[in-house]
Design a protein around this motif. Sequence first.
Motif, PDB file in Angstrom:
ATOM      1  N   GLU A  56       0.812  -1.209   0.000  1.00  0.00           N
ATOM      2  CA  GLU A  56       0.000   0.000   0.000  1.00  0.00           C
ATOM      3  C   GLU A  56       0.849   1.265   0.000  1.00  0.00           C
ATOM      4  OE1 GLU A  56      -2.834  -0.100   3.187  1.00  0.00           O
ATOM      5  OE2 GLU A  56      -4.326  -0.920   1.834  1.00  0.00           O
ATOM      6  N   SER A  57       2.118   1.155   0.384  1.00  0.00           N
ATOM      7  CA  SER A  57       2.966   2.340   0.489  1.00  0.00           C
ATOM      8  C   SER A  57       3.172   3.021  -0.862  1.00  0.00           C
ATOM      9  CB  SER A  57       4.325   1.963   1.085  1.00  0.00           C
ATOM     10  OG  SER A  57       4.968   0.970   0.303  1.00  0.00           O
ATOM     11  N   ILE A  58       2.948   2.312  -1.976  1.00  0.00           N
ATOM     12  CA  ILE A  58       3.153   2.929  -3.286  1.00  0.00           C
ATOM     13  C   ILE A  58       2.099   4.013  -3.555  1.00  0.00           C
ATOM     14  CG2 ILE A  58       4.170   0.826  -4.227  1.00  0.00           C
ATOM     15  CD1 ILE A  58       1.554   0.380  -5.752  1.00  0.00           C
ATOM     16  N   LEU A  59       1.029   4.036  -2.746  1.00  0.00           N
ATOM     17  CA  LEU A  59      -0.027   5.034  -2.919  1.00  0.00           C
ATOM     18  C   LEU A  59       0.228   6.300  -2.113  1.00  0.00           C
ATOM     19  CD1 LEU A  59      -3.084   2.615  -2.629  1.00  0.00           C
ATOM     20  CD2 LEU A  59      -2.095   3.517  -4.733  1.00  0.00           C
ATOM     21  N   ASP A  60       1.180   6.253  -1.179  1.00  0.00           N
ATOM     22  CA  ASP A  60       1.433   7.396  -0.302  1.00  0.00           C
ATOM     23  C   ASP A  60       1.894   8.607  -1.106  1.00  0.00           C
ATOM     24  OD1 ASP A  60       0.798   5.783   1.786  1.00  0.00           O
ATOM     25  OD2 ASP A  60       2.859   5.348   2.370  1.00  0.00           O
ATOM     26  N   ASP A  61       1.197   9.722  -0.897  1.00  0.00           N
ATOM     27  CA  ASP A  61       1.553  10.981  -1.555  1.00  0.00           C
ATOM     28  C   ASP A  61       1.594  10.839  -3.076  1.00  0.00           C
ATOM     29  OD1 ASP A  61       2.119  13.710  -1.406  1.00  0.00           O
ATOM     30  OD2 ASP A  61       4.284  13.375  -1.518  1.00  0.00           O
ATOM     31  N   CYS A  62       0.793   9.922  -3.605  1.00  0.00           N
ATOM     32  CA  CYS A  62       0.756   9.684  -5.053  1.00  0.00           C
ATOM     33  C   CYS A  62      -0.702   9.595  -5.509  1.00  0.00           C
ATOM     34  CB  CYS A  62       1.498   8.393  -5.420  1.00  0.00           C
ATOM     35  SG  CYS A  62       3.249   8.396  -5.010  1.00  0.00           S
ATOM     36  N   PRO A  63      -1.392  10.734  -5.629  1.00  0.00           N
ATOM     37  CA  PRO A  63      -2.820  10.699  -5.952  1.00  0.00           C
ATOM     38  C   PRO A  63      -3.135  10.183  -7.343  1.00  0.00           C
ATOM     39  CG  PRO A  63      -1.978  12.949  -6.006  1.00  0.00           C
ATOM     40  CD  PRO A  63      -0.882  12.106  -5.460  1.00  0.00           C
ATOM     41  N   ASN A  64      -2.138  10.072  -8.208  1.00  0.00           N
ATOM     42  CA  ASN A  64      -2.385   9.629  -9.583  1.00  0.00           C
ATOM     43  C   ASN A  64      -2.011   8.166  -9.814  1.00  0.00           C
ATOM     44  OD1 ASN A  64       0.279  10.585  -9.097  1.00  0.00           O
ATOM     45  ND2 ASN A  64       0.717  10.464 -11.282  1.00  0.00           N
ATOM     46  N   VAL A  65      -1.629   7.439  -8.742  1.00  0.00           N
ATOM     47  CA  VAL A  65      -1.249   6.026  -8.876  1.00  0.00           C
ATOM     48  C   VAL A  65      -2.484   5.139  -8.713  1.00  0.00           C
ATOM     49  CG1 VAL A  65       0.022   4.120  -7.799  1.00  0.00           C
ATOM     50  CG2 VAL A  65       1.145   6.323  -8.178  1.00  0.00           C
ATOM     51  N   VAL A  66      -2.594   4.139  -9.568  1.00  0.00           N
ATOM     52  CA  VAL A  66      -3.681   3.169  -9.494  1.00  0.00           C
ATOM     53  C   VAL A  66      -3.069   1.791  -9.266  1.00  0.00           C
ATOM     54  CG1 VAL A  66      -5.670   2.168 -10.663  1.00  0.00           C
ATOM     55  CG2 VAL A  66      -5.059   4.552 -11.083  1.00  0.00           C
ATOM     56  N   LYS A  67      -3.442   1.153  -8.177  1.00  0.00           N
ATOM     57  CA  LYS A  67      -2.875  -0.137  -7.767  1.00  0.00           C
ATOM     58  C   LYS A  67      -3.862  -1.252  -8.113  1.00  0.00           C
ATOM     59  CE  LYS A  67      -1.394  -2.345  -3.410  1.00  0.00           C
ATOM     60  NZ  LYS A  67      -2.593  -3.117  -3.104  1.00  0.00           N
ATOM     61  N   LEU A  68      -3.420  -2.212  -8.944  1.00  0.00           N
ATOM     62  CA  LEU A  68      -4.317  -3.260  -9.428  1.00  0.00           C
ATOM     63  C   LEU A  68      -4.467  -4.426  -8.463  1.00  0.00           C
ATOM     64  CD1 LEU A  68      -3.504  -3.511 -13.251  1.00  0.00           C
ATOM     65  CD2 LEU A  68      -5.039  -1.975 -12.026  1.00  0.00           C
ATOM     66  N   LYS A  69      -3.431  -4.741  -7.706  1.00  0.00           N
ATOM     67  CA  LYS A  69      -3.494  -5.887  -6.803  1.00  0.00           C
ATOM     68  C   LYS A  69      -4.140  -5.478  -5.476  1.00  0.00           C
ATOM     69  CE  LYS A  69      -1.447  -9.105  -9.258  1.00  0.00           C
ATOM     70  NZ  LYS A  69      -2.152 -10.317  -9.681  1.00  0.00           N
TER      71      LYS A  69
ATOM     72  N   THR B 121      -8.122   5.839  -1.266  1.00  0.00           N
ATOM     73  CA  THR B 121      -7.482   5.354  -0.041  1.00  0.00           C
ATOM     74  C   THR B 121      -7.125   6.475   0.920  1.00  0.00           C
ATOM     75  OG1 THR B 121      -5.332   5.363  -1.172  1.00  0.00           O
ATOM     76  CG2 THR B 121      -6.578   3.300  -1.170  1.00  0.00           C
ATOM     77  N   GLY B 122      -7.608   7.682   0.672  1.00  0.00           N
ATOM     78  CA  GLY B 122      -7.334   8.771   1.596  1.00  0.00           C
ATOM     79  C   GLY B 122      -6.827  10.008   0.873  1.00  0.00           C
ATOM     80  N   THR B 123      -6.680  11.072   1.645  1.00  0.00           N
ATOM     81  CA  THR B 123      -6.236  12.345   1.080  1.00  0.00           C
ATOM     82  C   THR B 123      -4.856  12.221   0.456  1.00  0.00           C
ATOM     83  OG1 THR B 123      -7.494  13.498   2.790  1.00  0.00           O
ATOM     84  CG2 THR B 123      -5.862  14.787   1.583  1.00  0.00           C
ATOM     85  N   ASN B 124      -4.722  12.724  -0.757  1.00  0.00           N
ATOM     86  CA  ASN B 124      -3.450  12.734  -1.492  1.00  0.00           C
ATOM     87  C   ASN B 124      -2.887  11.332  -1.713  1.00  0.00           C
ATOM     88  OD1 ASN B 124      -1.705  14.478  -2.893  1.00  0.00           O
ATOM     89  ND2 ASN B 124      -0.150  14.300  -1.295  1.00  0.00           N
ATOM     90  N   ARG B 125      -3.772  10.342  -1.795  1.00  0.00           N
ATOM     91  CA  ARG B 125      -3.348   8.971  -2.097  1.00  0.00           C
ATOM     92  C   ARG B 125      -4.131   8.481  -3.306  1.00  0.00           C
ATOM     93  NH1 ARG B 125      -3.610   4.737   1.046  1.00  0.00           N
ATOM     94  NH2 ARG B 125      -1.437   4.197   1.319  1.00  0.00           N
ATOM     95  N   GLY B 126      -3.569   7.478  -3.961  1.00  0.00           N
ATOM     96  CA  GLY B 126      -4.163   6.971  -5.184  1.00  0.00           C
ATOM     97  C   GLY B 126      -5.300   5.994  -4.952  1.00  0.00           C
ATOM     98  N   LEU B 127      -5.655   5.272  -6.026  1.00  0.00           N
ATOM     99  CA  LEU B 127      -6.755   4.315  -5.993  1.00  0.00           C
ATOM    100  C   LEU B 127      -6.226   2.899  -5.841  1.00  0.00           C
ATOM    101  CD1 LEU B 127      -8.982   5.617  -8.953  1.00  0.00           C
ATOM    102  CD2 LEU B 127      -9.175   6.178  -6.532  1.00  0.00           C
ATOM    103  N   GLU B 128      -7.009   2.067  -5.155  1.00  0.00           N
ATOM    104  CA  GLU B 128      -6.620   0.672  -4.966  1.00  0.00           C
ATOM    105  C   GLU B 128      -7.786  -0.245  -5.341  1.00  0.00           C
ATOM    106  OE1 GLU B 128      -4.418  -1.976  -1.599  1.00  0.00           O
ATOM    107  OE2 GLU B 128      -6.033  -0.702  -0.894  1.00  0.00           O
TER     108      GLU B 128
END
Length: 693
Positions: free
Chosen positions: A388-401, A656-663
């Motif tokens: 989940e750490s790949i989403l921290d401070d990365c609002p444009n990241v989309v995590k597929l797993k 997943t929260g403020t300033n975080r991407g989608l999971e």
Amino acid sequence: MRKYLVILMLLVAPVWLLAQVSVVRSSEIVKIGDVEYYMHHVEAGQTLYGLSKAYGVSIEEITRLNPEVNDGLKADMVIGIPVVEEQSAEMEPVEETVVVPSPEPQQVQLDENGTYVVKRGEDLYDIAKKFGIDVADFKAINPGLDNYPPTGMAIKVPAIANDDDYIVHKVEEQERTSSLIRRWKVSEDEFRDKNMSVGSRVFAGQIVLIPIDPVTAELPAAAIEEPEMVLEEGQPVADEPQAVVEEPQAVVEEPEPVVECVVDPDNAHNRYRVALLVPLYLNEVANIDVSKETLAQAQKSRAFSFLQFYEGFMVAVDSLVANYGLKLNLTVMDVTDNVATAHRAVEQMQDDDFDLIIGPFFGKSFAVVSEYAKEKGVVLVNPLSTRESILDDCPNVVKLKPNLYGQIHEVAALVKNQYRDANVFILSQEKAADSLFLDELERQLTLAINEDVAVGHDDILQYAKDESARQEMGKQIVSTITVEGQVYSTKELEQDADSKVMIVNEVRRYPQKELSTMISKFSGVRTNFVVTVSDNNVFSTQVLNGLKKSAMHYPITLVALPEWDKFEKLSVETLLQMNAIYMDAGFVDYADHDVSRFVLKFRKKYDCEPLDYAFEGFDAAWYFLNALMNYGPDMIGCLPSFDIPLLRSSYHFIGTGTNRGLENQYWRMYQYDANSIELHHLDPFQQNEMNAQ
């Protein structure tokens, strides 16, 4: 003589003295409850004695918390060791009275849209207590809202101000005093102080007071003055709660208009630039011998590891270009676990305006590209990571797993909808690293089951007859039968067959070493719902062997977490016997028409069989390229509502929260069916008739 003495001492020295490897304390500390634990990564040659000395914790304590080390320490194990507070030997403890001020309640704020984002581990009762608002009021303006909303879900907050130290709660159907205390997480003394006239039973519609701490949540002005602004088009307007609303003390800016995800047909005619960063290890290809004799070995090389992801991706591209008119400039770059390849890719992309980037696949390389994508505002898709750490401070990241905590939500929903009266157990290795997961699983299952279960005398009598038949007693029937610790006379059961007995229900949790104790608590008159948690193949085999005999006497449903489908040599016969339930982030149904068409196209194009990565590559391309053609490059806000059929998985994205991407939180559940001897998809949200409200 001294030379021989030294040699003799080495020969008789303890093994640990010869093999000992120095131990350095881990810097990774995790807090579980009120206790902090070092997460120690075991290295080859390290021993329990060495760990004990380095961390100042007894060997017995380490083995108690990490029972898997009883079979010996192995390299790459991760074990939890409690943080022990050290005290200088020269300092004498001094008794003193310390006055600790009561902590100020934490202020809860809403986002710019006047909504609250659910945190991990929260349920609706936790949120209601934060805002001092009854759950019924939340449900009134959030149609379909469940008591256990998923992590990351944005829910609307009623415009109600509460200056009291309690919530006025209207009792719902099937609630009891004990369940109120448990669900609202208050002590019985606190509850009784507010509700002196309430007995052990409450009835639907009765008003009770739920004690809470001072509320410091602030509602935005727009949410108070015009609550209808946040209602979706076509949604019925709920009656406004009857409460006095005070003016907010802080000046809050008007929320930005909610973005409506409307498909723009013009997007389908635009040309898009997409980068696919896949590890192909092209520099190694020239060194691979692909002769007939070595072809099988060559296929296992790194250069072929992710090739099928690219090939599946291209099958989707070909179909979209040929059948839907996709206009695409695709740039494929070889980005591996070598960070230098990621830096080269970023340099290559600097002068181009990309609309979408998929990859890289490895953590350090992904971090490099993530910084670039954030700067450019480009949607960046991570295909394989579960961190989940790949989403921290990365609002444009989309995590597929999806992360493993999503499984808890699915299993709890299954119990709530289909096994509410079941005898529920949790069995695991009780590793310290799994403690948070197990605690949350136990909490959610406890909330999902019924507190009391009514069992008919006729059901107990039938169990007695079945036991008599197993004992080959002919037409005779046992005189007494034991059910969940209670002994019943079969003669009395026959005389009063229409009556029922009430059984107190609870979730029981056991470590693997207490498997026999768990079995002793099994019921013969209701389903024994056993949730196993382990990523160890040996554990799974031992559990199946231990339960095999019990499955002949008791009704068992086994839930295998987190991903037992990856284990080998498990007894399918035993899994069928226990109606085993699996969880998987993806499942390929080869009977599906679209899957069959893909397989034929893949065979024709690449002259081989598609494996998992091929299906994952197709799904990623099909989903995100379709999203581009629907919503354009600014699609990320629309992905949570964009749902299209895929081949292997399904993407259910949440914020997943403020300033975080989608999971992606989708886990597919499927079950062994002993009648058809195959796996079937299982919908955990489908209620059976007994549990339907």
